[in-house]
Design a protein around this motif. Structure first.
Motif, PDB file in Angstrom:
ATOM      1  N   VAL A  60       0.848  -1.184   0.000  1.00 49.22           N
ATOM      2  CA  VAL A  60       0.000   0.000   0.000  1.00 49.22           C
ATOM      3  C   VAL A  60       0.888   1.239   0.000  1.00 49.22           C
ATOM      4  CG1 VAL A  60      -1.790   1.281   1.214  1.00 49.22           C
ATOM      5  CG2 VAL A  60      -1.812  -1.222   1.235  1.00 49.22           C
ATOM      6  N   ILE A  61       0.700   2.114  -0.996  1.00 47.67           N
ATOM      7  CA  ILE A  61       1.483   3.339  -1.095  1.00 47.67           C
ATOM      8  C   ILE A  61       0.525   4.527  -1.050  1.00 47.67           C
ATOM      9  CG2 ILE A  61       3.111   4.673  -2.481  1.00 47.67           C
ATOM     10  CD1 ILE A  61       3.960   2.062  -3.836  1.00 47.67           C
ATOM     11  N   PRO A  62       0.566   5.342   0.008  1.00 48.31           N
ATOM     12  CA  PRO A  62      -0.307   6.508   0.050  1.00 48.31           C
ATOM     13  C   PRO A  62       0.150   7.596  -0.913  1.00 48.31           C
ATOM     14  CG  PRO A  62       1.101   6.444   1.993  1.00 48.31           C
ATOM     15  CD  PRO A  62       1.354   5.173   1.244  1.00 48.31           C
ATOM     16  N   VAL A  63      -0.793   8.140  -1.652  1.00 40.87           N
ATOM     17  CA  VAL A  63      -0.534   9.290  -2.529  1.00 40.87           C
ATOM     18  C   VAL A  63      -1.509  10.371  -2.074  1.00 40.87           C
ATOM     19  CG1 VAL A  63      -0.455  10.151  -4.898  1.00 40.87           C
ATOM     20  CG2 VAL A  63       0.160   7.767  -4.416  1.00 40.87           C
ATOM     21  N   THR A  64      -1.102  11.127  -1.081  1.00 42.54           N
ATOM     22  CA  THR A  64      -1.997  12.091  -0.460  1.00 42.54           C
ATOM     23  C   THR A  64      -1.368  13.479  -0.424  1.00 42.54           C
ATOM     24  OG1 THR A  64      -1.135  11.524   1.739  1.00 42.54           O
ATOM     25  CG2 THR A  64      -3.081  10.336   0.988  1.00 42.54           C
ATOM     26  N   GLY A  65      -2.228  14.481  -0.421  1.00 44.27           N
ATOM     27  CA  GLY A  65      -1.751  15.856  -0.403  1.00 44.27           C
ATOM     28  C   GLY A  65      -1.342  16.313  -1.793  1.00 44.27           C
ATOM     29  N   THR A  66      -0.699  17.460  -1.843  1.00 51.79           N
ATOM     30  CA  THR A  66      -0.290  18.048  -3.110  1.00 51.79           C
ATOM     31  C   THR A  66       0.825  17.229  -3.754  1.00 51.79           C
ATOM     32  OG1 THR A  66      -0.868  20.259  -2.308  1.00 51.79           O
ATOM     33  CG2 THR A  66       0.586  20.138  -4.224  1.00 51.79           C
ATOM     34  N   ASN A  95      -5.612  10.381  -2.454  1.00 47.71           N
ATOM     35  CA  ASN A  95      -6.480  11.483  -2.033  1.00 47.71           C
ATOM     36  C   ASN A  95      -5.684  12.772  -2.236  1.00 47.71           C
ATOM     37  OD1 ASN A  95      -8.548  13.034  -1.039  1.00 47.71           O
ATOM     38  ND2 ASN A  95      -8.160  12.542   1.107  1.00 47.71           N
ATOM     39  N   THR A  96      -5.838  13.389  -3.407  1.00 46.37           N
ATOM     40  CA  THR A  96      -5.008  14.535  -3.752  1.00 46.37           C
ATOM     41  C   THR A  96      -5.778  15.556  -4.576  1.00 46.37           C
ATOM     42  OG1 THR A  96      -3.005  15.249  -4.953  1.00 46.37           O
ATOM     43  CG2 THR A  96      -4.109  13.288  -5.765  1.00 46.37           C
ATOM     44  N   PRO A  97      -5.490  16.840  -4.352  1.00 46.28           N
ATOM     45  CA  PRO A  97      -6.079  17.883  -5.188  1.00 46.28           C
ATOM     46  C   PRO A  97      -5.308  18.095  -6.485  1.00 46.28           C
ATOM     47  CG  PRO A  97      -4.750  18.899  -3.486  1.00 46.28           C
ATOM     48  CD  PRO A  97      -4.715  17.405  -3.227  1.00 46.28           C
ATOM     49  N   GLU A 125     -10.629  11.721  -3.368  1.00 47.95           N
ATOM     50  CA  GLU A 125     -10.393  12.649  -4.475  1.00 47.95           C
ATOM     51  C   GLU A 125      -9.102  12.315  -5.238  1.00 47.95           C
ATOM     52  OE1 GLU A 125     -12.368  16.657  -2.417  1.00 47.95           O
ATOM     53  OE2 GLU A 125     -10.210  16.544  -2.792  1.00 47.95           O
ATOM     54  N   ALA A 126      -9.171  12.432  -6.561  1.00 49.38           N
ATOM     55  CA  ALA A 126      -7.979  12.349  -7.407  1.00 49.38           C
ATOM     56  C   ALA A 126      -8.148  13.380  -8.510  1.00 49.38           C
ATOM     57  CB  ALA A 126      -7.802  10.949  -7.978  1.00 49.38           C
ATOM     58  N   PHE A 127      -7.964  14.632  -8.142  1.00 49.04           N
ATOM     59  CA  PHE A 127      -8.161  15.717  -9.090  1.00 49.04           C
ATOM     60  C   PHE A 127      -6.870  16.040  -9.832  1.00 49.04           C
ATOM     61  CE2 PHE A 127     -11.678  17.161  -6.109  1.00 49.04           C
ATOM     62  CZ  PHE A 127     -12.691  16.700  -6.929  1.00 49.04           C
ATOM     63  N   SER A 128      -7.031  16.682 -10.989  1.00 51.34           N
ATOM     64  CA  SER A 128      -5.906  17.232 -11.746  1.00 51.34           C
ATOM     65  C   SER A 128      -4.824  16.176 -11.972  1.00 51.34           C
ATOM     66  CB  SER A 128      -5.361  18.461 -11.002  1.00 51.34           C
ATOM     67  OG  SER A 128      -4.438  19.160 -11.790  1.00 51.34           O
ATOM     68  N   ALA A 129      -3.619  16.420 -11.445  1.00 55.28           N
ATOM     69  CA  ALA A 129      -2.527  15.462 -11.630  1.00 55.28           C
ATOM     70  C   ALA A 129      -2.870  14.087 -11.057  1.00 55.28           C
ATOM     71  CB  ALA A 129      -1.256  16.001 -10.975  1.00 55.28           C
ATOM     72  N   GLY A 130      -3.680  14.062 -10.014  1.00 59.52           N
ATOM     73  CA  GLY A 130      -4.095  12.788  -9.431  1.00 59.52           C
ATOM     74  C   GLY A 130      -4.900  11.939 -10.391  1.00 59.52           C
ATOM     75  N   ALA A 131      -5.617  12.595 -11.303  1.00 59.14           N
ATOM     76  CA  ALA A 131      -6.397  11.855 -12.292  1.00 59.14           C
ATOM     77  C   ALA A 131      -5.486  11.096 -13.247  1.00 59.14           C
ATOM     78  CB  ALA A 131      -7.302  12.814 -13.073  1.00 59.14           C
ATOM     79  N   LEU A 132      -4.333  11.674 -13.575  1.00 57.20           N
ATOM     80  CA  LEU A 132      -3.399  10.996 -14.481  1.00 57.20           C
ATOM     81  C   LEU A 132      -2.813   9.753 -13.824  1.00 57.20           C
ATOM     82  CD1 LEU A 132      -2.007  10.962 -17.215  1.00 57.20           C
ATOM     83  CD2 LEU A 132      -0.200  12.411 -16.242  1.00 57.20           C
ATOM     84  N   GLY A 146     -16.298   8.887  -4.041  1.00 62.65           N
ATOM     85  CA  GLY A 146     -15.008   9.243  -4.614  1.00 62.65           C
ATOM     86  C   GLY A 146     -15.154   9.865  -5.990  1.00 62.65           C
ATOM     87  N   VAL A 147     -14.249  10.769  -6.329  1.00 68.08           N
ATOM     88  CA  VAL A 147     -14.277  11.455  -7.620  1.00 68.08           C
ATOM     89  C   VAL A 147     -12.859  11.608  -8.153  1.00 68.08           C
ATOM     90  CG1 VAL A 147     -16.425  12.746  -7.247  1.00 68.08           C
ATOM     91  CG2 VAL A 147     -14.268  13.698  -6.436  1.00 68.08           C
ATOM     92  N   PHE A 148     -12.747  11.616  -9.489  1.00 67.54           N
ATOM     93  CA  PHE A 148     -11.477  11.995 -10.098  1.00 67.54           C
ATOM     94  C   PHE A 148     -11.734  12.675 -11.429  1.00 67.54           C
ATOM     95  CE2 PHE A 148     -10.336   8.969 -13.529  1.00 67.54           C
ATOM     96  CZ  PHE A 148     -11.277   7.973 -13.354  1.00 67.54           C
ATOM     97  N   GLY A 149     -10.767  13.517 -11.832  1.00 68.32           N
ATOM     98  CA  GLY A 149     -10.917  14.301 -13.053  1.00 68.32           C
ATOM     99  C   GLY A 149     -10.464  15.733 -12.822  1.00 68.32           C
TER     100      GLY A 149
END
Length: 200
Positions: A60-66, A95-97, A125-132, A146-149
């Motif tokens: 498990v690798i957290p990808v959180t924050g900016t 979970n990233t903006p 959330e997986a917005f912006s760069a998180g969506a990629l 949950g949302v992404f895009g």
């Protein structure tokens, strides 16, 4: 689907248990959150065909924050560690903006280059760069709500980037979606509001 997600929960529980107490508690918390969401009837998945091959741990690798260079380096090191440990799968707890474009392009390449199956778990959330990052993963799972895009690039002042930049990012989203067998038009629409998708 219940059987395979239960197996995932058991395998997650086997990983990361040899570190310091703080790391153990963090892993236990992530295991509980991911396993609970995956076992929920409300969880959203790209496909119902889901299985993990091999006897190695699930990392498990957290990808959180900016998303910034430090997080990019952390992801790269973590995937290298997973490869060294013979992991059967990697779960990205996202979970990233969003964040820096240069960093997320490097993260995308690391995800695509590993031979270990990568599962994106959009834990809100997986917005912006998180969506990629999400699109680059082999599997996409989302917690209820949950949302992404929302990946239109912006400049340092928070304004919409130039058409040249939007075109480049749009192309990257498209090629990433194609490489992972996803609808490239939907990926492009996340970047460029001018792209219209019938029925959406």
């Amino acid at each position: 689907m219940i059987g395979t997600t239960t197996a995932l929960g058991r395998r997650l529980a086997q990983s990361g248990a040899t570190g310091a107490l703080g790391r153990v508690l963090l892993v236990i918390g992530m295991v509980w959150a991911i396993a609970s969401a995956l076992l929920s009837s409300d969880v959203l998945a790209q496909t119902e065909d889901f299985a993990i091959d091999g006897d190695g741990p699930v990392m498990v690798i957290p990808v959180t924050g900016t998303i910034e260079p430090g997080l990019g380096h952390y992801l790269e090191r973590s995937i290298i560690d997973a490869e060294g440990a013979g992991a059967s799968a990697i779960v990205l707890d996202i979970n990233t903006p969003g964040g820096r474009l240069d960093t997320v392009l490097e993260m995308r390449d690391v995800i695509l280059d590993t031979e270990i199956p990568v599962i994106a778990f959009v834990n809100r959330e997986a917005f912006s760069a998180g969506a990629l990052i999400t699109i680059a993963s082999d599997q996409i799972w989302m917690t209820p709500g949950g949302v992404f895009g929302a990946a239109t690039p912006v400049d340092g002042g928070g304004n919409t980037a130039s058409e040249k930049t939007i075109s480049a990012v749009r192309s990257t989203f498209r090629s990433t979606a194609e490489q992972q067998g996803r609808d490239p038009a939907i990926a492009e629409a996340m970047v460029d509001p001018a792209v219209e998708i019938d029925g959406l």
